[in-house]
Motif scaffolding. Structure first.
Motif, short mmCIF file in Angstrom:
data_model
loop_
_atom_site.label_atom_id
_atom_site.label_comp_id
_atom_site.label_asym_id
_atom_site.label_seq_id
_atom_site.Cartn_x
_atom_site.Cartn_y
_atom_site.Cartn_z
N ARG A 32 0.83 -1.21 0.00
CA ARG A 32 0.00 0.00 0.00
C ARG A 32 0.87 1.27 0.00
O ARG A 32 0.55 2.26 -0.67
N GLU A 33 1.99 1.23 0.72
CA GLU A 33 2.89 2.39 0.73
C GLU A 33 3.48 2.64 -0.66
O GLU A 33 3.62 3.80 -1.09
N GLU A 34 3.83 1.56 -1.36
CA GLU A 34 4.37 1.70 -2.71
C GLU A 34 3.32 2.26 -3.67
O GLU A 34 3.64 3.08 -4.55
N PHE A 35 2.08 1.82 -3.50
CA PHE A 35 0.99 2.34 -4.34
C PHE A 35 0.78 3.84 -4.09
O PHE A 35 0.58 4.62 -5.03
N ASP A 36 0.82 4.25 -2.82
CA ASP A 36 0.65 5.68 -2.49
C ASP A 36 1.76 6.51 -3.13
O ASP A 36 1.51 7.58 -3.68
N GLY A 37 3.00 6.00 -3.03
CA GLY A 37 4.12 6.70 -3.65
C GLY A 37 3.99 6.75 -5.16
O GLY A 37 4.34 7.75 -5.80
N LEU A 38 3.48 5.65 -5.75
CA LEU A 38 3.30 5.59 -7.20
C LEU A 38 2.23 6.58 -7.66
O LEU A 38 2.39 7.24 -8.70
N LEU A 39 1.15 6.71 -6.89
CA LEU A 39 0.09 7.67 -7.23
C LEU A 39 0.64 9.10 -7.26
O LEU A 39 0.38 9.86 -8.19
N GLU A 40 1.41 9.45 -6.23
CA GLU A 40 2.00 10.79 -6.17
C GLU A 40 2.98 11.00 -7.33
O GLU A 40 3.02 12.07 -7.95
N HIS A 41 3.75 9.97 -7.63
CA HIS A 41 4.74 10.03 -8.71
C HIS A 41 4.07 10.26 -10.07
O HIS A 41 4.58 11.01 -10.91
N LEU A 42 2.91 9.64 -10.28
CA LEU A 42 2.24 9.70 -11.57
C LEU A 42 1.38 10.95 -11.74
O LEU A 42 1.26 11.49 -12.84
N ARG A 44 -12.97 8.18 1.32
CA ARG A 44 -13.78 7.65 0.21
C ARG A 44 -12.88 7.19 -0.95
O ARG A 44 -13.18 6.18 -1.59
N PHE A 45 -11.78 7.92 -1.19
CA PHE A 45 -10.84 7.50 -2.23
C PHE A 45 -10.15 6.20 -1.83
O PHE A 45 -9.93 5.32 -2.67
N LYS A 46 -9.83 6.07 -0.55
CA LYS A 46 -9.20 4.83 -0.07
C LYS A 46 -10.14 3.65 -0.22
O LYS A 46 -9.70 2.53 -0.52
N ASP A 47 -11.44 3.89 -0.03
CA ASP A 47 -12.42 2.82 -0.24
C ASP A 47 -12.48 2.43 -1.72
O ASP A 47 -12.62 1.24 -2.05
N ILE A 48 -12.37 3.43 -2.60
CA ILE A 48 -12.35 3.15 -4.05
C ILE A 48 -11.14 2.28 -4.40
O ILE A 48 -11.26 1.29 -5.13
N LEU A 49 -9.96 2.66 -3.86
CA LEU A 49 -8.74 1.87 -4.13
C LEU A 49 -8.87 0.46 -3.59
O LEU A 49 -8.44 -0.51 -4.22
N ARG A 50 -9.46 0.33 -2.40
CA ARG A 50 -9.62 -1.00 -1.80
C ARG A 50 -10.50 -1.88 -2.69
O ARG A 50 -10.21 -3.06 -2.90
N THR A 51 -11.57 -1.31 -3.22
CA THR A 51 -12.45 -2.06 -4.12
C THR A 51 -11.71 -2.47 -5.37
O THR A 51 -11.84 -3.60 -5.85
N LEU A 52 -10.89 -1.55 -5.91
CA LEU A 52 -10.12 -1.85 -7.12
C LEU A 52 -9.12 -2.97 -6.86
O LEU A 52 -9.00 -3.91 -7.65
N PHE A 53 -8.40 -2.91 -5.74
CA PHE A 53 -7.37 -3.90 -5.43
C PHE A 53 -7.96 -5.26 -5.11
O PHE A 53 -7.32 -6.28 -5.34
N ASN A 54 -9.18 -5.28 -4.58
CA ASN A 54 -9.82 -6.57 -4.30
C ASN A 54 -10.10 -7.32 -5.60
O ASN A 54 -10.11 -8.55 -5.63
N ALA A 55 -10.33 -6.58 -6.67
CA ALA A 55 -10.58 -7.21 -7.98
C ALA A 55 -9.29 -7.52 -8.71
O ALA A 55 -9.13 -8.59 -9.29
#
Length: 419
Positions: A212-222, A251-262
Motif C-alpha cells: 500500500r505504501e508503494e501504491f501511495d508513492g506511485l500515485l503521487e509520482h504519476l 472515500r478515495f481509499k475505499d475506491i482503491l480498496r475495491t479496485l485492489f480486491n478485484a
C-alpha cells in the motif's frame, strides 16, 4: 477564468497520459530499493556480463505485474553500461513455440545484430549449429548474449528442443549467455523435462503486487505536476494540493480498496488512473473524487446487469415473474408457472403489456441465450422448453439494479419486485 485554464489543463492531461504510457517512468520509483526485483535482476545479469559466466532465470507473476517493464529497464541500463558487450535476442512463446520457427528467428536476429547474411532456406539443424557457433564466438569475444523468452511456459511444451539446446550449449566454458524466461504460470519451472531442468540455474524472481505504501508513492509520482514555469501561476500548486486532498480522503481509499480486491496489479492501477484523468473537467483544470468514482464504475463490468439493461419490456416482466415465484419458495419452475404469474399480474393491474404465449416463448429463449436464465437439468432434452424446469441466474439485487438503470422499465415492475 475557465477558458484561460483550458490550455494548462490540456497540457497537464497530456503529461499524465504520457507518464502512464511510459513503463520506464512508471516502474522507476518501484526499482529504487536495493531489495527490488529490478536490483536483483540487474545484479544477476550484470554479474554474468562482467564475470563471463552463464545464467538462467525465470520472472514469474500475474499479467500486468511489471515483469516485462522491469526487464526492459534492466536491459536498457545494461546496454548503456556495456554497449559493446551485450547482444539481445527476443522470442515470444505465442509466436515461436515451434522449434523450427524459434531456431530460425534466433539465427535471423543474430545475423542482423552481427551484420551477417541470413539464409531463409537453412534447416533446423543448420540453424542450431549456427547458434552454438555464435555462442562460442561471442564467448571468446567476451560478449554476452541475452535470450529473452516471453510466455516461457509455451516453450516448455512438446520436446523442449530449443530450451535443451540453449541450456546445453551454455554448459560450455567458451559460451557466455543468459536465458531469461517470463511467465504468468508460477509452476513454469515444473513443466521442464528432467534433462532441461538439470541444466537450468533454478533462479526465480517472483513479482508480487506492490504494498500500500508503494501504491501511495506511485500515485503521487504519476499524478503530481512538476514546478514548471510553462504552467500558469498557482496552477501547479492548486493541482497538486487537490491530488493530496483526494488521496487522503477515506472515500478515495475505499475506491482503491475495491479496485485492489478485484485486481491488485500495477497495470490495473494504470488503467484506473488513465480513465480518471480522461474524465477531468478541462474548465476547472483539476481532478475530482467523482472522476475516480466514474473510473472505477467503468472498470467494474457486470455482464448480467448489462444483459438486464438490454432486455425488452416483455423480458423484464418474465424476469420479475420468475423472481416472485422464487420468493414463494419455488427454486425452479416451468414456463407454464411463469405464464400463470404473468397473467395474474396483468389481471390485477390491467397492464397494457400483455403478449401471446408464442411471443413469450421466444422471449424465454432470448433470455436463455443471454444466460440470464437456464434449465435446471440437462435431462428431458426431448421435452419442449415449456415443460422443462428453469431458474434465474441473477440475484435479486442484480435484477433490481439492472431494472433501475433500464431506460424504459415500467414503474409497476419495480413496485412488484419490491413487494
Amino acid at each position: 477564468m475557465g477558458k484561460e485554464i483550458i490550455p494548462a489543463a490540456e497540457k497537464s492531461l497530456n503529461l499524465i497520459r504520457g507518464r502512464l504510457c511510459d513503463p520506464s517512468y512508471v516502474f522507476r520509483p518501484l526499482s529504487a530499493s536495493s531489495d527490488s526485483n529490478y536490483s536483483k535482476l540487474k545484479f544477476i545479469v550484470s554479474t554474468s556480463i562482467t564475470e563471463g559466466c552463464n545464467n538462467s532465470i525465470l520472472l514469474l507473476g500475474p499479467r500486468g505485474s511489471g515483469k516485462a517493464a522491469v526487464l526492459d529497464l534492466v536491459v536498457g541500463d545494461l546496454l548503456e553500461e556495456f554497449p559493446d558487450s551485450v547482444s539481445l535476442i527476443r522470442l515470444n512463446g505465442l509466436l515461436h513455440s515451434d522449434d523450427n520457427c524459434a531456431f530460425k528467428e534466433i539465427a535471423r536476429q543474430l545475423c542482423m545484430e552481427h551484420h551477417l547474411l541470413f539464409s531463409k532456406m537453412a534447416s533446423l539443424d543448420e540453424n542450431s549449429q549456427f547458434i552454438v557457433a555464435m555462442l562460442r564466438e561471442c564467448g571468446l569475444a567476451h560478449k554476452t548474449i541475452i535470450f529473452v523468452l516471453d510466455e516461457f511456459d509455451m516453450f516448455a511444451q512438446g520436446k523442449q528442443r530449443l530450451l535443451y539446446s540453449l541450456l546445453d550449449a551454455m554448459q560450455s566454458v567458451t559460451s557466455q549467455a543468459v536465458v531469461i524466461g517470463l511467465s504468468s504460470r508460477l509452476d513454469a519451472d515444473q513443466l521442464l523435462e528432467k534433462r532441461v531442468r538439470s541444466r537450468f540455474s533454478h533462479r526465480k524472481i517472483l513479482f508480487l503486487p506492490p504494498s500500500r505504501e508503494e501504491f501511495d508513492g506511485l500515485l503521487e509520482h504519476l499524478l503530481s505536476l512538476p514546478a514548471d514555469s510553462s504552467f500558469p501561476n498557482g496552477y501547479v500548486s492548486r493541482f497538486n494540493e487537490k491530488i493530496k486532498n483526494i488521496t487522503s480522503d477515506t472515500r478515495f481509499k475505499d475506491i482503491l480498496r475495491t479496485l485492489f480486491n478485484a485486481n491488485s496489479t500495477v497495470n490495473s492501477l494504470l488503467k484506473f488512473i488513465f480513465r480518471a484523468v480522461s474524465l477531468m473537467n478541462l474548465e476547472s483544470g483539476l481532478l475530482s473524487l467523482e472522476n475516480f468514482k466514474a473510473a472505477l464504475s467503468s472498470m467494474q463490468r457486470q455482464p448480467k446487469l448489462e444483459a438486464v439493461r438490454d432486455c425488452s419490456i416483455l423480458e423484464l416482466y418474465l424476469l420479475v415473474c420468475m423472481r416472485r415465484l422464487e420468493v414463494k419458495e419455488q427454486s425452479s419452475y416451468k414456463i407454464i408457472s411463469v405464464m400463470k404469474e404473468y397473467k395474474t399480474i396483468h389481471d390485477s393491474f390491467q397492464t397494457s403489456d400483455y403478449y401471446a404465449q408464442n411471443v413469450c416463448l421466444r422471449a424465454f429463449e432470448h433470455l436463455r441465450e443471454r444466460q440470464v436464465i437456464c434449465y435446471t437439468e440437462n435431462r428431458g432434452q426431448s421435452q419442449t422448453g415449456e415443460y422443462r424446469p428453469m431458474k434465474l441466474l441473477i440475484s435479486a439485487s442484480e435484477l433490481h439494479q439492472g431494472m433501475r438503470s433500464h431506460a424504459c422499465c415500467p414503474a409497476i415492475l419495480l413496485k412488484l419486485l419490491d413487494h
